[in-house]
Write a protein that holds these residues in place. Sequence first.
Motif, PDB file in Angstrom:
ATOM      1  N   ASN A  28      -4.307  16.056  48.004  1.00 16.30           N
ATOM      2  CA  ASN A  28      -3.475  16.882  47.141  1.00 16.30           C
ATOM      3  C   ASN A  28      -3.819  16.535  45.693  1.00 16.30           C
ATOM      4  O   ASN A  28      -3.008  16.008  44.956  1.00 16.30           O
ATOM      5  CB  ASN A  28      -1.996  16.619  47.426  1.00 16.30           C
ATOM      6  N   SER A  29      -5.091  16.788  45.341  1.00 20.87           N
ATOM      7  CA  SER A  29      -5.566  16.511  43.988  1.00 20.87           C
ATOM      8  C   SER A  29      -6.817  17.344  43.724  1.00 20.87           C
ATOM      9  O   SER A  29      -7.328  18.000  44.627  1.00 20.87           O
ATOM     10  CB  SER A  29      -5.883  15.026  43.819  1.00 20.87           C
ATOM     11  N   GLN A  59      -6.561  22.699  53.945  1.00 23.26           N
ATOM     12  CA  GLN A  59      -5.177  22.861  54.357  1.00 23.26           C
ATOM     13  C   GLN A  59      -5.077  22.743  55.871  1.00 23.26           C
ATOM     14  O   GLN A  59      -6.069  22.862  56.573  1.00 23.26           O
ATOM     15  CB  GLN A  59      -4.604  24.200  53.902  1.00 23.26           C
ATOM     16  N   PHE A  60      -3.870  22.467  56.362  1.00 24.92           N
ATOM     17  CA  PHE A  60      -3.597  22.460  57.787  1.00 24.92           C
ATOM     18  C   PHE A  60      -2.125  22.801  57.983  1.00 24.92           C
ATOM     19  O   PHE A  60      -1.347  22.808  57.031  1.00 24.92           O
ATOM     20  CB  PHE A  60      -3.958  21.121  58.443  1.00 24.92           C
ATOM     21  N   GLU A  66      -3.340  22.478  47.318  1.00 25.95           N
ATOM     22  CA  GLU A  66      -2.688  23.169  46.200  1.00 25.95           C
ATOM     23  C   GLU A  66      -1.172  23.004  46.223  1.00 25.95           C
ATOM     24  O   GLU A  66      -0.456  23.727  45.555  1.00 25.95           O
ATOM     25  CB  GLU A  66      -3.022  24.655  46.237  1.00 25.95           C
ATOM     26  N   GLY A  67      -0.676  22.087  47.017  1.00 23.89           N
ATOM     27  CA  GLY A  67       0.768  21.911  47.123  1.00 23.89           C
ATOM     28  C   GLY A  67       1.366  22.987  48.006  1.00 23.89           C
ATOM     29  O   GLY A  67       0.867  23.264  49.087  1.00 23.89           O
ATOM     30  N   SER A  68       2.421  23.653  47.554  1.00 25.79           N
ATOM     31  CA  SER A  68       3.139  24.626  48.381  1.00 25.79           C
ATOM     32  C   SER A  68       2.658  26.062  48.203  1.00 25.79           C
ATOM     33  O   SER A  68       3.195  26.971  48.829  1.00 25.79           O
ATOM     34  CB  SER A  68       4.634  24.542  48.080  1.00 25.79           C
ATOM     35  N   LYS A  69       1.646  26.304  47.390  1.00 22.09           N
ATOM     36  CA  LYS A  69       1.185  27.668  47.112  1.00 22.09           C
ATOM     37  C   LYS A  69       0.835  28.431  48.388  1.00 22.09           C
ATOM     38  O   LYS A  69       1.276  29.557  48.592  1.00 22.09           O
ATOM     39  CB  LYS A  69      -0.016  27.643  46.172  1.00 22.09           C
ATOM     40  N   ALA A  70       0.042  27.833  49.277  1.00 19.87           N
ATOM     41  CA  ALA A  70      -0.368  28.507  50.513  1.00 19.87           C
ATOM     42  C   ALA A  70       0.832  28.823  51.392  1.00 19.87           C
ATOM     43  O   ALA A  70       0.901  29.886  52.007  1.00 19.87           O
ATOM     44  CB  ALA A  70      -1.378  27.655  51.278  1.00 19.87           C
ATOM     45  N   GLU A  71       1.795  27.911  51.460  1.00 18.79           N
ATOM     46  CA  GLU A  71       2.999  28.128  52.271  1.00 18.79           C
ATOM     47  C   GLU A  71       3.816  29.292  51.713  1.00 18.79           C
ATOM     48  O   GLU A  71       4.270  30.162  52.457  1.00 18.79           O
ATOM     49  CB  GLU A  71       3.842  26.850  52.318  1.00 18.79           C
ATOM     50  N   VAL A  72       3.996  29.341  50.402  1.00 21.66           N
ATOM     51  CA  VAL A  72       4.755  30.422  49.776  1.00 21.66           C
ATOM     52  C   VAL A  72       4.052  31.759  50.008  1.00 21.66           C
ATOM     53  O   VAL A  72       4.699  32.757  50.365  1.00 21.66           O
ATOM     54  CB  VAL A  72       4.961  30.152  48.263  1.00 21.66           C
ATOM     55  N   LEU A  73       2.738  31.800  49.838  1.00 23.42           N
ATOM     56  CA  LEU A  73       1.989  33.040  50.071  1.00 23.42           C
ATOM     57  C   LEU A  73       2.081  33.489  51.530  1.00 23.42           C
ATOM     58  O   LEU A  73       2.240  34.684  51.808  1.00 23.42           O
ATOM     59  CB  LEU A  73       0.532  32.864  49.650  1.00 23.42           C
ATOM     60  N   ALA A  74       2.004  32.550  52.460  1.00 23.34           N
ATOM     61  CA  ALA A  74       2.100  32.890  53.885  1.00 23.34           C
ATOM     62  C   ALA A  74       3.483  33.446  54.214  1.00 23.34           C
ATOM     63  O   ALA A  74       3.608  34.443  54.935  1.00 23.34           O
ATOM     64  CB  ALA A  74       1.798  31.665  54.748  1.00 23.34           C
TER      65      ALA A  74
END
Length: 132
Positions: free
Chosen positions: A66-67, A87-88, A98-106
């Motif tokens: 996460n960097s 990511q996983f 990227e932190g929570s960006k992928a989760e929010v987009l999903a």
Amino acid sequence: MTDALENHNGTVSIGKRNITNLRFADDIDGLAGNEDELANLVSCLDDTSRKYGIEISAGKTKLVANSTTSFTRSIVASGQQLETVNQFTYLGAIISEEGSKAEVLARAAQTAAALAKLNQSGTTGTSPSGPS
């Protein structure tokens, strides 16, 4: 886990409490503040697992940083180098560099798909221009 973490001191802090892992059933998410700490954590888990006749599945074990910098050293479990990924998914949530960006987009995409499905079936009673 108690035996494995006995000599491991983590540096990830949440609410002034050091956190080295998240566990749910047989899923473990190791947390480390840097790659040396992560290598030590994996080594402690690997060594202790073998003492109890358990083997870490290197094929299922992934590393994510996460960097902005990627890993520079090889981290090994069960004699195999662990794969680094961007990511996983852990317990249904996307963990990403990227932190929570992928989760929010999903989650936003899932919501949009559900709304589109409702609109197609005509069950919402609304249209883009307002109520029908």
